[in-house]
Scaffold this active site. Structure first.
Site, PDB file in Angstrom:
ATOM      1  CE1 TYR A 449       0.153   8.498   9.289  1.00  0.00           C
ATOM      2  CE2 TYR A 449       2.383   7.848   9.867  1.00  0.00           C
ATOM      3  CZ  TYR A 449       1.325   8.727   9.978  1.00  0.00           C
ATOM      4  OH  TYR A 449       1.443   9.817  10.780  1.00  0.00           O
ATOM      5  CD  GLU A 450      -2.862   4.078  11.149  1.00  0.00           C
ATOM      6  OE1 GLU A 450      -3.710   3.178  11.050  1.00  0.00           O
ATOM      7  OE2 GLU A 450      -1.921   4.034  11.954  1.00  0.00           O
TER       8      GLU A 450
END
Lengths: 626, 626
Positions: A449-450
């Protein structure tokens, strides 16, 4: 045997006070002139007490209990709501928030240490407040006065939690494919600036939960006249409950907005964190920033988040180390190979060299990564507060270069360290009760994620290195070489230089990367779309290039650690301090065993510079079933 | 998007028929003179149909449902019992069992392919029948006539399932610490040879379940006069139900033995396989083999199991490849960097170089490992059946050397490939529905059981390489270099040699290992207990040494693959055969990108030869909280 997380305060303080000497830099900032080692001790001590007493005990049980989804409502595991309330009441969300925004105005550096602790103690729990910083920064920078008045204080304090609604089923890494649409709200007052949002979002962390009374969604959507792609995305604030008396708010009972949770995902880990499928049905929302510039506003959140995610990797590696080293000390199996003849008693498994290799690999990774992660956070403080504008600009450039490296490199190693630590447990490692398998599962998400780690590598090489012709990279290498010079010269009479060989190893690596800067021209040519060059070139070496830089940074971390740990002790007691002896031994291990990792990645980069990739072969052959 | 496992029959047949040319060797064995490529096609085709139609659909649901433990009884997930019955009725357990033992007498090689399929399609399901082979071999070799009469047929056919009861809470890798005790059964008939077993065992796969009417436990325990350590362990057969009319059996209703399941473990993966805590309370048992020689009898099981576990790694890597390559072909995100200017349409993510690097890494690992795994299995067939006693002896030596390498190297890569494949899915990879996260969790266990991978490395270096002064290793290197000679000489006129550079790469690696044989003396000295040498030396390099050998074997696999795939095609249609083109491209990728892995491990071994390990630093410092 379950080990409960204890914050590594001794090492955290070593990095902040000795490795970085941060208090000296703080003196240059008016507002921080009173901060000192005592501040560090107090803040980190209180944080450590909160995480070990309140958060850590909920980690394993939360994983087993998970979240429940019933009729659009989500319940988090037992204790999560109460602990979250204590977190808010303790003022932890506003630790590093500017005082004029209602925060405590402390350095980001201390917040980085807090983030590391939170992730290690209970990553799933951390997921909900994980976006508070970013949402606050985003609203602070881009929100209208009305939004700031009605939402910012409650978001900043943590009273209301926020989400970041980007992903849609067809739009993951490629946000240009987002379809959620926004239309001017014709029913609302003309001056309210309201919109109506309709669309579906997935993978929304904390899209629905029972931790706070309201949830504020930051949603990327398209206005009717929006261009295609990412340049047609606008950002909207869409609350679950519309604030009473707030923007377009009603005076009477607060109004439930058209935001619905349709379910939560079954995941590999983070089971105590609800990952929601969200449906916006004609939901009322307010524009944040300029139309079609939503991605720019959103990136304020994502950049802040990336260093937090990097610190998750450090936290996971740290906890993995604690779990494995405790087990290796207590578990007795087989005689030690180094035991005197005639010994039959089983030894702690730490006596077996294969186990010590694993433990030392983890230790040198986590302590090196901590130093670099805190260095970046301290750089953000300098970038924001140093009175010297040149120092601010340089620090900002360095943070831009280093953040994607830290995000990808630390999270990859957070997972790898956890899996390696699991191996120390033998069969017990596979059992939930021992905890380490949860660390493996939970840590895996940070690589995704990110921005996946592959996206980070492209950001690093294509945007940050090639993008400025290698300028930022050269700035970094100069900094590192200056450290090496300091070690070899030993010009500071209060310091005994560590083995000059350590410094040589770092300089040699910097030299390799410096000469690779010459490749920047080659790579730039490859990127020019109208050329017939090998356009894939930078993209196929990016991951290994990032890893090279990661290992270079760890080399720097251990070189400086060795220098600090070799300082002439102030008095006898220090000389016998096991902490510094441990640091020196770990540095020796790093330079004996781990410098080969840089060399390995260099060979892989060179392979990518030489050889292109097959296209079809990657997708045929092995899965042929006929 | 969920991908259902399909056995890679085309590649399996390529390895068996072309890479190994196994049917030619089968001709030398009377009983196998009628076996040919048609046999391979038929047997593997039927196996593939069974696993894809019956086993694969239960894999994901079984993981979610898990096993239930209520009042000492264990229920397996829906469908497991019926599928197991179909497996037994299909005769799959006895595929490679000798005909005089009631089996079908087919080559182990075909069974290795079956094991790979079973593990890939449903590892948790495979766990229960996974010990049938070993228990059969153990009982066949060491059981009394009475035990063979009453238990062997039902165990061999799979009608009754078996367990291997070694581990106790204090005795994992160190079986010498086992405490379970056995006493002569004074109540039984004097000539029955019965014992009474009392003690607790943990981590017993299939200790209790609902798949079969009876469960037969093979239990390591101590007789009253037993010496301490592993030389005091005896092996006992302890059935859940004592066979009617069997050894000491009753004529009337069958007798429930004192064997109880006290619970099942919550695990990282394999949730559909019950891992039981077992309690033996004065349970009736019968000695297998000689008193105090139980470990030797048990090792018959463990050696058979190690190659099976190695094939699990291949199966996991294969399925990971299928899942990731299918996803990479279907998922559209971002324009391809190699697309012509002006292209805006999103491309399959396989068009992105970072994704192709991952896919090619997995592909070259899994196909190389398959070739080596089948080579070892074929070697076991030669060792057992070749008419030439020298060939049998050589093959046995090679299998002894290669089995620990395959077990550790393939399982480490089964897990690593699964985790790398997960990365291709981005955030979807973390979601259960997409399947790959289950492959990551399930594959992790293979690095732990049947001897941890670190134990395999010690077995390889200390027992197999140093143990015979490097004799077996030299035999292996000669075989590999002969392949390289064949490639460079191109003496077979029907073959076009691949790039001589491939062969050179292999010869160079063999040379490195050959020169490392000289280190054997150094290592042997280190092992001599009465010397003052560095006794830890072999133990701290063993893991990297095993990995070196693993990469050397993959290099050999791809060298021979390249030679076979470069053969002059028999007719035009073959020349366009995408399968061989894919093999050639994958071989090129291997020699471009992956040969660096051997070099990396070599550097780590050399580091270990030079530098010793810190003792205390591994266990202090990072976890210091003060």
């Amino acid at each position: 045997m379950t080990v409960s997380y204890q914050a590594p305060l001794r090492d955290m303080r070593f990095v902040i006070e000795e490795w970085l000497d941060a208090p000296r830099d703080w003196q240059r900032v008016d507002a921080w002139a009173t901060l000192d080692a005592g501040t560090v001790e107090h803040v980190l001590g209180e944080a450590a007490r909160f995480v070990s007493e309140q958060l850590a005990p909920l980690d394993g049980p939360g994983d087993l209990e998970g979240c429940r989804f019933v009729d659009g409502q989500v319940s988090t595991p037992r204790g999560f709501r109460e602990t979250y309330r204590a977190f808010v009441e303790g003022g932890w969300p506003t630790l590093a928030l500017a005082e004029d925004a209602g925060g405590q105005g402390l350095p980001q550096l201390l917040d980085a240490a807090l983030q590391e602790m939170l992730a290690a103690a209970n990553h799933a729990w951390l997921m909900s407040p994980g976006l508070t910083h970013g949402a606050t920064a985003c609203l602070y920078a881009h929100g209208s006065d009305a939004l700031k008045r009605d939402y910012l204080p409650k978001i900043a304090s943590g009273e209301w939690l926020t989400t970041m609604c980007l992903t849609e089923p067809q739009a993951g890494s490629d946000l240009g494919l987002i379809r959620t649409r926004a239309e001017v709200d014709t029913e609302a007052d003309a001056d309210s600036g309201g919109y109506r949002i309709t669309g579906s979002k997935i993978f929304i962390t904390g899209g629905e939960h029972d931790l706070t009374d309201n949830i504020v969604h930051l949603v990327l959507a398209r206005l009717p006249d929006a261009p295609a792609g990412t340049r047609g995305l606008s950002l909207f604030l869409v609350p679950k409950w519309i604030a009473r008396g707030g923007v377009c708010g009603h005076e009477g009972d607060r109004e439930r907005n058209g935001v619905h949770c349709d379910g939560i995902e079954k995941k590999m880990g983070l089971k105590a964190s609800p990952t929601c499928a969200m449906r916006f049905e004609h939901a009322r929302g307010w524009l944040i920033g300029e139309p079609h510039r939503g991605l720019a506003s959103m990136f304020v959140m994502m950049n802040a988040a990336r260093l937090q995610v990097a610190m998750q990797g450090v936290g996971h590696a740290q906890f993995a180390w604690q779990r494995a080293s405790a087990y290796a000390t207590e578990r007795l199996q087989m005689r030690a190979v180094s035991a005197p003849p005639g010994t039959h008693a089983p030894a702690p498994i730490a006596a077996h060299p294969a186990m010590r290799r694993i433990l030392m690999d983890i230790r040198t990774t986590v302590e090196g990564a901590r130093a670099i992660g805190y260095w970046i956070a301290h750089g953000l403080d300098i970038a924001a507060h140093d009175p010297d504008p040149d120092a601010r600009a340089r620090a900002e450039q360095m943070a831009a270069l280093l953040t994607p490296v830290a995000k990808a490199f630390f999270t990859a190693h957070g997972f790898a360290c956890a899996s390696n630590a699991l191996q120390v447990f033998g069969g017990y490692g596979y059992i939930h009760e021992y905890g380490i398998e949860q660390t493996v599962r939970d840590s895996r998400v940070s690589m995704l994620y990110e921005g996946t780690n592959e996206i980070q590598a492209i950001d690093l090489l294509v945007r940050k290195v090639i993008g400025d012709g290698g300028e930022r990279l050269r700035m970094l290498l100069d900094t590192l070489v200056a450290e090496a010079d300091r070690c070899t010269a030993g010009h500071d009479s209060t310091e005994r230089g560590p083995s000059a060989a350590y410094a040589d190893a770092l300089v040699a690596k910097a030299h390799v990367l410096r000469s690779m800067c010459m490749h920047v021209d080659v790579l730039s040519t490859a990127l020019a779309r109208d050329s017939v060059a090998d356009a894939e070139l930078p993209y196929r070496v990016a991951d290994d290039y990032l890893a090279m830089l990661g290992w270079l940074l760890l080399t720097f971390a251990w070189l400086r650690t060795a220098r600090v740990a070799h300082r002439e002790p102030a008095h006898e007691a220090c000389a016998r301090d096991a902490f510094y002896a441990g640091k020196r031994a770990a540095a020796a291990y790093f330079f004996d065993y781990r410098v080969a990792e840089f060399e390995h990645r260099r060979r892989l980069v060179e392979a990518g510079l030489r050889a292109d990739l097959p296209c079809d072969a990657a997708l045929s052959g092995a899965s042929d079933v006929m």
